[in-house]
Design a protein around this motif. Structure first.
Motif, PDB file in Angstrom:
ATOM      1  N   ARG A  78      20.979  72.461  31.784  1.00 44.93           N
ATOM      2  CA  ARG A  78      20.997  73.384  30.224  1.00 44.93           C
ATOM      3  C   ARG A  78      21.060  72.458  28.780  1.00 44.93           C
ATOM      4  O   ARG A  78      20.533  72.928  28.478  1.00 44.93           O
ATOM      5  CB  ARG A  78      22.208  74.588  29.790  1.00 44.93           C
ATOM      6  N   GLN A  81      17.723  70.580  29.321  1.00 46.57           N
ATOM      7  CA  GLN A  81      16.515  72.112  28.907  1.00 46.57           C
ATOM      8  C   GLN A  81      16.501  71.821  27.520  1.00 46.57           C
ATOM      9  O   GLN A  81      15.517  71.804  26.499  1.00 46.57           O
ATOM     10  CB  GLN A  81      17.175  72.374  29.070  1.00 46.57           C
ATOM     11  N   HIS A  89      11.095  67.238  32.161  1.00 47.26           N
ATOM     12  CA  HIS A  89      10.449  68.281  32.725  1.00 47.26           C
ATOM     13  C   HIS A  89      12.438  68.082  33.593  1.00 47.26           C
ATOM     14  O   HIS A  89      12.018  67.480  34.181  1.00 47.26           O
ATOM     15  CB  HIS A  89       9.200  67.997  34.149  1.00 47.26           C
TER      16      HIS A  89
END
Length: 183
Positions: A78, A81, A89
């Motif tokens: 998390r 991201q 990525h």
């Protein structure tokens, strides 16, 4: 994520994190200093944790580069991201699945923070095999560890292995630079 947050997550998941503190700026510099910034590269990061090395790699990499991170800890996934860089990525799968995501000889560098000493031998060997498979000729595998426990595995797996040491980390760390062929 600050040092205290990292520490809490590391204690909660020590077997997969393998560290009690984030990598220091000196260790990060030593680990990625051989990654060139003057051309587009395809780079994989294994076990990026909360992203302190990821952020340094993104700062260093050419704008045309891509960085793919493999992280199994959901809290760290998390966090990764949330990093605002389209070159990054994030895959929430284990590093033993590299070849499911990349063609043979398609990657320039693999940068690993995996706690190899805590990974079962057969999984560790598979991670190294898959890293070898995806690295292009002349590509390099970088790994840091707190002991020389897996030096033999790396020496048996790569044609060239250089080891350096930095006291500027908690705990002090060994940095491996490995390649399949001459650069």
């Amino acid at each position: 994520m600050n040092n205290w947050s990292f520490f809490r997550e590391a204690v909660r998941n020590f077997r997969s994190t393998g560290a009690i503190a984030r990598a220091s700026p000196l260790l990060i510099k030593r680990l990625i200093e051989a990654v060139p910034s003057d051309r587009p590269l395809r780079v994989i990061e294994l076990g990026p944790g909360d992203g302190c090395i990821t952020t340094a790699l993104l700062d260093r990499l050419h704008p045309g580069s891509t960085l793919t991170a493999f992280e199994i800890n959901p809290a760290f996934v998390r966090r990764l991201q949330q990093l605002p860089d389209p070159r990054l990525h994030v895959h929430s799968v284990g590093a033993e699945r590299l070849s499911e995501h990349f063609a043979p000889q398609s990657i320039d560098f693999v940068v690993s923070s995996l706690p190899l000493s805590m990974i079962p031998q057969e999984v560790k060997e598979e991670i190294i095999r898959q890293s070898q498979r995806v690295l292009r000729p002349g590509g390099q595998f970088f790994q840091y560890q707190y002991a020389l426990q897996d030096y033999g595995l790396l020496k048996d797996s790569f044609n060239r292995v250089n080891v350096s040491f930095t006291l500027g980390n908690l705990p002090p760390a060994f940095v491996y630079s490995c390649s399949l062929g001459l650069l």
